[in-house]
Scaffold this motif. Structure first.
Motif: not given
Length: 223
Positions: A163-169
């Motif tokens: 989830e965090h990877i998607k949000a940061i991207a």
């Protein structure tokens, strides 16, 4: 100018050593092999990241106190030089000290022809800061090839990390494939980073031949 995650064979690091530290532009070294710079917010885990790549616990000095790295520290990793840059965005230092760090970074990146790649480190647990966004815009503006590396991935569950990877991207206007999640504690993602380094080195080694061909064409044109 971001770089896509590839499937390159990881580089094998056999013996990484410290070279020198530089406080001023005239002390910056001129690398004789590809140089990769590591930048990131203070306390993002740059030293731990470098030690993970080197397979050594104390090559780069770690500290619980943010803002300790105030110099450009150079390391010889065999096939490439690694430059550890001062951390940015630490609040508990004077304005003058922040300006000094900013000037050091600016002077370092001015010699962009000597920089093969930049690893920009971002904490996987948090949204990118305004300083992170500004750093990425700086790299884009100067057309420096870079990869965003997420640190401290072990602090999140697998689902939360995704989830965090998607949000940061999304925050950085990048695709999820343009981020490499890592953990210095577990070694997670290390091979992905070493694979990227292998690709960077291979590309850098091909560049001189292209330059020579262009030089020959220029000479023929002049004649």
């Amino acid at each position: 100018m971001y770089e896509m995650k590839g499937q390159e064979t990881p580089l094998i690091i056999k013996n990484a050593t410290f070279i020198t530290s530089a406080a001023r532009a005239e002390q910056f070294i001129t690398p004789q092999k590809p140089m990769i710079a590591v930048c990131g917010k203070s306390n993002v885990g740059k030293s731990s990241f470098i030690n993970m790549l080197a397979n050594r616990k104390k090559l780069a000095k770690t500290s619980s106190e943010p803002g300790r790295t105030r110099l450009v520290n150079y390391f010889d990793f065999g096939e490439f030089i690694l430059a550890d840059l001062p951390g940015y965005g630490f609040a508990r230092v004077s304005k003058g000290e922040k300006e000094k760090w900013a000037k050091t970074l600016d002077m370092f990146f001015r010699k962009k022809e000597e920089i093969a790649h930049v690893f920009m480190l971002v904490d996987a647990r948090h949204d990118p800061t305004a300083d992170d966004v500004q750093m990425m815009q700086f790299l884009h503006y100067h057309m420096l090839p870079f990869t965003v590396v997420l640190t401290k991935a072990d602090k999140l569950s697998r689902m939360k990390l995704k989830e965090h990877i998607k949000a940061i991207a999304s925050d950085l206007y990048l695709g999820v494939e343009n981020l490499l999640a890592t953990s210095a504690e577990t070694g997670y993602g290390k091979n992905d980073v070493l694979g990227k380094i292998r690709a960077v080195i291979d590309t850098a080694e091909e560049a001189p031949y292209e330059d020579e061909d262009e030089a020959e064409e220029d000479e023929e044109t002049e004649e």
